[in-house]
Design an enzyme around this catalytic site. Sequence first.
Site, mmCIF file in Angstrom:
data_model
loop_
_atom_site.group_PDB
_atom_site.id
_atom_site.type_symbol
_atom_site.label_atom_id
_atom_site.label_comp_id
_atom_site.label_asym_id
_atom_site.label_seq_id
_atom_site.Cartn_x
_atom_site.Cartn_y
_atom_site.Cartn_z
ATOM 1 N N ARG A 141 -0.763 11.004 -42.962
ATOM 2 C CA ARG A 141 -1.887 12.147 -42.977
ATOM 3 C C ARG A 141 -1.126 13.265 -43.820
ATOM 4 O O ARG A 141 0.029 13.489 -43.297
ATOM 5 C CB ARG A 141 -2.099 12.730 -41.597
ATOM 6 C CG ARG A 141 -2.880 13.976 -41.623
ATOM 7 C CD ARG A 141 -3.042 14.558 -40.305
ATOM 8 N NE ARG A 141 -4.497 14.361 -39.790
ATOM 9 C CZ ARG A 141 -5.019 14.461 -38.594
ATOM 10 N NH1 ARG A 141 -4.048 14.570 -37.614
ATOM 11 N NH2 ARG A 141 -6.224 14.487 -38.506
ATOM 12 N N GLU A 145 -0.616 30.491 -34.570
ATOM 13 C CA GLU A 145 -1.408 31.673 -34.689
ATOM 14 C C GLU A 145 -0.686 32.809 -34.057
ATOM 15 O O GLU A 145 0.312 32.498 -33.051
ATOM 16 C CB GLU A 145 -2.645 31.383 -33.953
ATOM 17 C CG GLU A 145 -3.534 30.419 -34.888
ATOM 18 C CD GLU A 145 -3.027 29.165 -34.791
ATOM 19 O OE1 GLU A 145 -3.022 28.611 -35.689
ATOM 20 O OE2 GLU A 145 -2.278 28.619 -33.509
#
Length: 271
Positions: free
Chosen positions: A92, A193
Amino acid sequence: HSLDDPAVDPFDVARAAAAHLARVTGIARHDLALVLGSGWGGAADLLGETVAEIDSDQIPGFSAPAVAGHGATTRSIRITGTDKFALVIGSRTHLYEGKGVRRVVHGVRTAAATGATRIVLTNGCGGLNPAWLPGTPVLISDHLNLTATSPLEGATFVDLTDLYSARLRALAREVDGSLDEGVYVQFPGPHYETPAEVRMAGRFGGDLVGMSTTLEAIAARHAGLEVLGISLVTNAAAGISPTPLSHGEVLEAGQAAGPRISALLAEIARR
Ligand SMILES: Nc1nc2[nH]c(I)nc2c(=O)[nH]1
């Protein structure tokens, strides 16, 4: 045939990749494709008999995997108990690798070009719901794409109303009725984050935060694939629990949940 050349049609490269796969595997058409994210690696072995295994970087348009060893191969698997073939896409490409969005979605487009009609997109992510302990699989019901990017080029308007197929989610819940679902938020990454960004994602209606999947899902829908998305919560998103993120913890949670989520995925694939 380079995806980096704007004059090249990425779907031509996907067709070339599919032709290469058909030639090398001897499988003319695959029915189902799977992208295995962090923690999902074991699922391929439980799906059925591996008919062929190819070095991903031998396939047109695929690049060598970012993480050595992980996802270096792409596999054709005869799904146990069926006459169906699954394509397990190894490497990926994440948007944060900076290789361009065409490479992020090339595997999905290749899967569609092999004839697949369904794709299962899996990932590892952070959870905003404290009840989702590390190792909890969660069905993706919808997404917030915070990458400010699209895999589609030009005036390619695609409806995303039922992007994460309600039919496939119901099918997954037939296999495991305890499966929760949530809205997946893709941040560009590669940094995690801040607690404030996690709170923002929550206020926007997000339940899961990650760095993949949404662009692949959009490209899959555009290519006509029915999409099932499943996240593995490997950690509480930043700020949700008092202890800071550790990558070691993330990998450990993925490993521990392996057998259960791999069995779940294999059973869903058979239906
Ligand atoms: N953005 C984001 N991606 C992730 N991937 C994994 I595994 N955990 C996280 C996380 O907490 N946030």
